[in-house]
Design an enzyme around this catalytic site. Sequence first.
Site, PDB file in Angstrom:
ATOM      1  CE  LYS A 172      -1.789  10.182  30.590  1.00  0.00           C
ATOM      2  NZ  LYS A 172      -2.226  10.001  31.986  1.00  0.00           N
TER       3      LYS A 172
ATOM      4  CD  GLU B 136      -1.552  -5.952  25.466  1.00  0.00           C
ATOM      5  OE1 GLU B 136      -2.431  -6.741  25.870  1.00  0.00           O
ATOM      6  OE2 GLU B 136      -0.581  -6.321  24.797  1.00  0.00           O
TER       7      GLU B 136
ATOM      8  CB  CYS C 269      -4.966  -6.621  32.847  1.00  0.00           C
ATOM      9  SG  CYS C 269      -3.287  -7.210  32.571  1.00  0.00           S
TER      10      CYS C 269
ATOM     11  CD  GLU D  83     -10.718  -5.305  34.434  1.00  0.00           C
ATOM     12  OE1 GLU D  83     -11.044  -4.200  33.960  1.00  0.00           O
ATOM     13  OE2 GLU D  83      -9.648  -5.870  34.171  1.00  0.00           O
TER      14      GLU D  83
HETATM   15  P1  NAD Z   1      -7.764   3.943  32.373  1.00  0.00           P
HETATM   16  O1  NAD Z   1      -8.230   3.491  31.053  1.00  0.00           O
HETATM   17  O2  NAD Z   1      -8.653   4.775  33.191  1.00  0.00           O
HETATM   18  O3  NAD Z   1      -6.378   4.735  32.250  1.00  0.00           O
HETATM   19  C1  NAD Z   1      -5.277   4.204  31.565  1.00  0.00           C
HETATM   20  C2  NAD Z   1      -4.446   5.350  31.007  1.00  0.00           C
HETATM   21  O4  NAD Z   1      -5.232   6.041  30.046  1.00  0.00           O
HETATM   22  C3  NAD Z   1      -4.022   6.375  32.041  1.00  0.00           C
HETATM   23  O5  NAD Z   1      -2.723   6.833  31.743  1.00  0.00           O
HETATM   24  C4  NAD Z   1      -5.023   7.502  31.832  1.00  0.00           C
HETATM   25  O6  NAD Z   1      -4.533   8.758  32.199  1.00  0.00           O
HETATM   26  C5  NAD Z   1      -5.225   7.421  30.330  1.00  0.00           C
HETATM   27  N1  NAD Z   1      -6.482   8.015  29.861  1.00  0.00           N
HETATM   28  C6  NAD Z   1      -7.645   8.170  30.533  1.00  0.00           C
HETATM   29  N2  NAD Z   1      -8.561   8.794  29.760  1.00  0.00           N
HETATM   30  C7  NAD Z   1      -7.968   9.041  28.572  1.00  0.00           C
HETATM   31  C8  NAD Z   1      -8.397   9.649  27.369  1.00  0.00           C
HETATM   32  N3  NAD Z   1      -9.625  10.159  27.226  1.00  0.00           N
HETATM   33  N4  NAD Z   1      -7.521   9.711  26.334  1.00  0.00           N
HETATM   34  C9  NAD Z   1      -6.276   9.207  26.447  1.00  0.00           C
HETATM   35  N5  NAD Z   1      -5.807   8.636  27.585  1.00  0.00           N
HETATM   36  C10 NAD Z   1      -6.643   8.545  28.632  1.00  0.00           C
HETATM   37  O7  NAD Z   1      -7.369   2.597  33.125  1.00  0.00           O
HETATM   38  P2  NAD Z   1      -6.881   2.425  34.615  1.00  0.00           P
HETATM   39  O8  NAD Z   1      -8.040   2.562  35.508  1.00  0.00           O
HETATM   40  O9  NAD Z   1      -5.684   3.274  34.861  1.00  0.00           O
HETATM   41  O10 NAD Z   1      -6.364   0.922  34.562  1.00  0.00           O
HETATM   42  C11 NAD Z   1      -7.195  -0.138  34.820  1.00  0.00           C
HETATM   43  C12 NAD Z   1      -7.583  -0.845  33.556  1.00  0.00           C
HETATM   44  O11 NAD Z   1      -6.408  -1.198  32.804  1.00  0.00           O
HETATM   45  C13 NAD Z   1      -8.277  -2.155  33.833  1.00  0.00           C
HETATM   46  O12 NAD Z   1      -9.362  -2.330  32.980  1.00  0.00           O
HETATM   47  C14 NAD Z   1      -7.197  -3.183  33.548  1.00  0.00           C
HETATM   48  O13 NAD Z   1      -7.691  -4.461  33.246  1.00  0.00           O
HETATM   49  C15 NAD Z   1      -6.483  -2.565  32.421  1.00  0.00           C
HETATM   50  N6  NAD Z   1      -5.133  -3.126  32.276  1.00  0.00           N
HETATM   51  C16 NAD Z   1      -4.878  -3.946  31.220  1.00  0.00           C
HETATM   52  C17 NAD Z   1      -3.625  -4.535  31.077  1.00  0.00           C
HETATM   53  C18 NAD Z   1      -3.310  -5.429  29.918  1.00  0.00           C
HETATM   54  O14 NAD Z   1      -2.144  -5.621  29.636  1.00  0.00           O
HETATM   55  N7  NAD Z   1      -4.281  -5.989  29.228  1.00  0.00           N
HETATM   56  C19 NAD Z   1      -2.630  -4.277  32.036  1.00  0.00           C
HETATM   57  C20 NAD Z   1      -2.939  -3.431  33.100  1.00  0.00           C
HETATM   58  C21 NAD Z   1      -4.197  -2.860  33.207  1.00  0.00           C
END
Ligand code: NAD
Length: 504
Positions: free
Chosen positions: A198, A273, A307, A406
Amino acid sequence: MSAPTPSNPDSIGPSPGGLIPFDSTAVFIGGAWRPALGGQHLELINPSDGSLLTHIARGQAADIDAAVAAAQAALDDTQEGSWGRLSAAERGRILLRMSERVLVQADELARLEALDVGKPLKQGRADAVALARYLEFYGGAADKVHGHSIPFANGYTAFTLREPHGVTAHIVPWNYPMQIIGRSVGAALAMGNACVLKPAEEACLTALAFAHIAQQAGLPAGALNVVPGLGEEAGAALSAHPGVRHISFTGSVQVGALIQAAAARNAVPVTLELGGKSPQLVFADADLDAALPFLVNAGIQNAGQTCSAASRILVERPVFDEVVTRMAERYRALRVGPALQDPDVGPVISSRQQSLIQGYLDLVKDSGLHVAAQAPLPASLPSTGCYVAPTLVADVASGHRIAQEEIFGPVQAVIAFDTEAEAVRIANGTPYGLVAGVWTRDGSRALRVARRLQCGQVFINNYGAGGGIELPFGGVKHSGHGREKGFEALYGFSVLKTLAIKHD
Ligand code: NAD
């Protein structure tokens, strides 16, 4: 979000006008491209100028059901030609073919990422090369993960097997789609799982292009299924699905907690992650010439939406002014621009993200903090693009919100310290623990400090090791748990089974 709409003929999909002919408006399930069952679409916006790029499918629970069923069918080892019937070596060969095809398409994938995510072309190409490298690494490793024989009681032979979980869910964010798909889907496929991916609603194109490449490389139907859609719809349905046996989630702490709760209800393992507030610690004896490019780049790469961004730079007092001055010079020289012009810093992902970051810049101003430098925003930038001026803030107290939260934008806080103990305390003093960097010529101190830092990776006299796909990666505290990348991921994406045979 909109009702069913035909794609804009000038836009990217259904055939993206490029070299990879996937249908950007479709879901990819069981080896077939089709509209989402609800017939609805979402808009995909180009953050470089705010224009409508294309429409993507708005997958929902029924599509997730179909994708999980297709993945389950692919695992049926009684079916000739099925994914589940292949040997580990055959799986590896397919991953290697996927790797080669990704490399051939690296420029096109970079173009898609530039349009979709606003990522500068060079960075997008590096992401595509990393995706290819993950597939190469995991393709090569597919037949090299062994169980153990166990010296057990007389009259028994006992050993362990590593088996796939079954259907694995991969929920990825928008900031590094290709790299995150490579590290999680690549490892899961190598171990024989069947994946439901997804992608983030803001960035789907390279995930769909990847599905097309996988199909062309001979990945059997159902081994990889891609369902774009909203997090609270397709994402929530996938994480709650009883047919899913493992969840790999990369994203925010808030959503990570929802995923973990959903996984708990089905008693399935989950890799989280999550975010970070990673520090680089610069001691007075450091080689500053070597450190400077890493200090700045780790803050502004991908417009700070990383991240493992080094959003905190901790500097020992005697070299504090020099570090700030030299970082500021680099900030003033940064080129900000539309992604296809391959600038140093492109736009951020969306106007929403732009407003969030602007809120922190307002806080910097309201708190009277010292802005040491801001990269100029050229007057020629499209006013509808999502640009933020990279900003270096000096003399920040370690407890201030911009040193704790963050920001996920091109904003770095420089913090002074006087002693090694204080540096470690500040470094560990946030809810996160993802990555850290240590710059010093004192080898003992480097190791002592590295051992005391609460995080998943420490880089000494470098930061990020060039991506290091071989290096296990993951966090502690609110940065998550579980490890991806490297060989370690193969253990996470498999289950250990013990066999004990009684004989004379
Ligand atoms: P997000 O959590 O908003 O979304 C991530 C994914 O989760 C998307 O595909 C989104 O559609 C899905 N999602 C959202 N709500 C959901 C729910 N209720 N149930 C299931 N899935 C759902 O994050 P973002 O804004 O897309 O990304 C930014 C964040 O990701 C930052 O905090 C960043 O640090 C983190 N990140 C971490 C890593 C790592 O490897 N540690 C890498 C990249 C990004």
